[in-house]
Design an enzyme around this catalytic site. Structure first.
Site: not given
Length: 544
Positions: A195, A263, A266, A270, A415, A453
């Site tokens: 951060s 979702d 890909d 999951d 994030d 984050h």
């Protein structure tokens, strides 16, 4: 800007390399006391004390007040030095250096800060100490809450200390104390933080390239001026009208709609978006019907606010000045309800950071109101006033590379504090500046699917960011960095883990493991086997 505890970082000469390889000798307790007389330029030694194993009593976890007594009781014997550096007349940079009395591994571990700093992380100091490192941390020049910046009002030198001098002074002081205590300098020096600590990490590589041999930079807030300009703009979008605010109760509806839409892109269902850039979620798809307003849908004003948050910071011509947040992992303790939207209008962490930055650093008006913020003039004012001290966006890492430095970047794709695309953009700028081959010789980037984050979120989120993680180079980014620096073996894929409590407990059996692939590769499911086992995935370059 790592504030997770609030709710819940030239190849050395043959000479120094040889020294670091020597078995570390024990140091008598009396040697600790002698450091009280250490003479360092612009530095005063506040206290020096030797602690027997398990004798140190430190503060609880910041914000949560969590009890760390069991952790402290396991620390080895060490010499604790507290010093204050004053590189300017208005500087007061408190530094702690912890030196093992026995079993020193010959290395220095520098640690960074989160948010507006103001604290010294004794947990990370102890974690590094427990693994044999001399460790160093600083408050970056002031004491206080990491989400407040009143200390900066009228104190440009303290802003410079926070921006870059604090970590550099910490490193200078730590190296000299190590040399005086053990009789020789660290064989290798490392820095790890996330951060704002990630911003500090990149500032070190850019401005002070000789300080560290290896740097682990997580979710860096390195484009500080633009990031907090976007935070102000997002706060405006969420408070544009009384109907614009998105309350915590509606965040799950957004998250579920995103997963429903993206979702499976890909090939795996999951709850994790492997690459959120592929997601084309339209907030209007969950807009409430006329006259309706429930937790399952968004009003027209809320749809407008959500679109602005995803869009990022834009000028009056619609050009992107800073990337927005990517869809995915909006809910959860460390999600949007904490960082972006908040429990009430103007009460998010990012709103607090924007307010502290513009009121105390840029405009120097304690009563500054985000409602007065204008994107282009506000960003320009921030750059003119603070970019030199706070922004770490220089892609020319030639000097760090020439020093033999290695840099590992990582960022969670989801994030909610610092948009993931910011780190990807910086990485690409290094490639554009130095060329792919040169960049590959000393930089790696790992984008972490489903991570929020610095940690948290639905994805596998523990891979050595914390100093407590086992020192396995395949599972620990810090160890992989050291292997790269000391043995010349560049890291390939890493294995990230998720534990049941979500706290990254190194002693707990993981509920999920996934490979982290060096960008631009991504983890692809092989088509068979347990989705929670890393061995059933392979790293591959995604077809565009």
């Amino acid at each position: 800007m790592r504030i997770l505890p609030f709710v819940l970082a030239l190849w050395p000469s043959l000479f120094t390399a040889a020294l670091s390889a020597q078995p570390a000798k024990s140091v008598p307790n009396e040697a600790c006391g002698k450091l009280a007389g250490a003479a360092l330029p612009n530095v005063s030694i506040s206290s020096v004390k030797a602690y027997e194993a398990g004798a140190f009593v430190g503060p609880p976890q910041p914000f949560t007040g969590g009890d760390l007594s069991a952790f402290y009781s396991k620390l080895p014997a060490f010499c604790r030095v507290v010093a204050v550096a004053r590189p300017s007349a208005d500087s007061n940079i408190t530094i702690e250096v912890w030196l093992p009395l026995a079993g020193w591994n010959g290395k220095l571990q520098g640690l960074g800060n989160g948010g507006f700093a103001g604290l010294i992380d004794t947990f990370e100091l102890g974690a590094a100490l427990g693994k044999g490192y001399a460790s160093a941390a600083t408050d970056a020049g002031h004491t206080g809450s990491p989400i407040e910046a009143a200390w900066a009002l009228g104190h440009p030198e303290k802003v410079a200390d926070f921006g870059h001098r604090g970590i550099h002074e910490m490193t200078r002081v730590a190296k000299e104390l190590v040399h005086q205590f053990y009789g020789f300098a660290p064989g290798h020096s490392y820095f790890a933080a996330c951060s704002d600590g990630g911003r500090e990490a990149l500032m070190e590589a850019q401005r002070y390239p000789g300080d560290y041999d290896g740097i682990l930079a997580g979710a860096p807030a390195n484009y500080w001026t633009a990031l907090l300009s976007m935070a102000a703009a997002d706060t405006q979008a969420l408070t544009a009208t009384s109907a614009s605010f998105i309350p915590p109760a509606k965040i799950p509806a957004i998250a579920h709609a995103v997963n429903d839409a993206c979702d499976k892109l890909d090939g795996v269902s999951d709850g994790i978006l492997n690459d959120p850039r592929q997601c084309r979620f339209d907030p209007a798809s969950i807009q409430c019907k006329e006259g309706e307003d429930t937790d399952k849908c968004l009003t027209s004003a809320q749809v407008t606010a959500l679109k602005a948050i995803y869009a990022g910071l834009r000028d009056s011509h619609g050009q992107t000045l800073f990337p927005g947040y990517l869809p995915g992992a909006e809910e959860g303790q460390g999600g949007w309800g904490l960082w972006i939207t908040g429990p009430a209008p103007g009460r998010s962490l990012m709103a607090a950071f924007a307010n502290g930055y513009f009121s105390d650093m840029v405009y120097e008006k304690a009563a500054w109101d985000s409602k007065t913020f204008a994107v282009e003039s506000g960003l320009q004012a921030g750059k003119e006033k603070t970019a030199a001290a706070l922004d770490a966006v220089d892609p020319d890492l030639t000097a760090f590379r020439a020093h033999g430095g290695k840099l590992i970047l990582y960022h969670g794709w989801n994030d909610p504090a610092i948009p993931a695309l910011n780190t990807l953009n910086y990485y690409q700028s290094v490639i554009d500046k130095l060329g792919q081959s040169n960049a590959d010789s000393f930089v790696r980037l790992y984008m972490v699917p489903g991570m929020q984050h610095c940690a948290g979120g639905p994805g596998a989120d523990s891979f050595g960011q914390s100093g407590t993680w086992p020192a396995d180079p395949q599972r620990n980014a810090r160890t992989a960095l050291e292997v790269w620096v000391e043995k010349g073996s560049a890291p390939a894929s890493l294995i990230a883990s998720k534990t049941a409590d979500g706290a990254g407990d190194a002693t707990a059996s993981p509920t999920m493991t996934r490979p982290l692939c060096p960008y631009p590769q991504v983890a692809q499911y092989k088509g068979t086997g347990d989705l929670n086992q890393a061995g059933n995935f392979t790293c591959a370059t995604r077809e565009k």
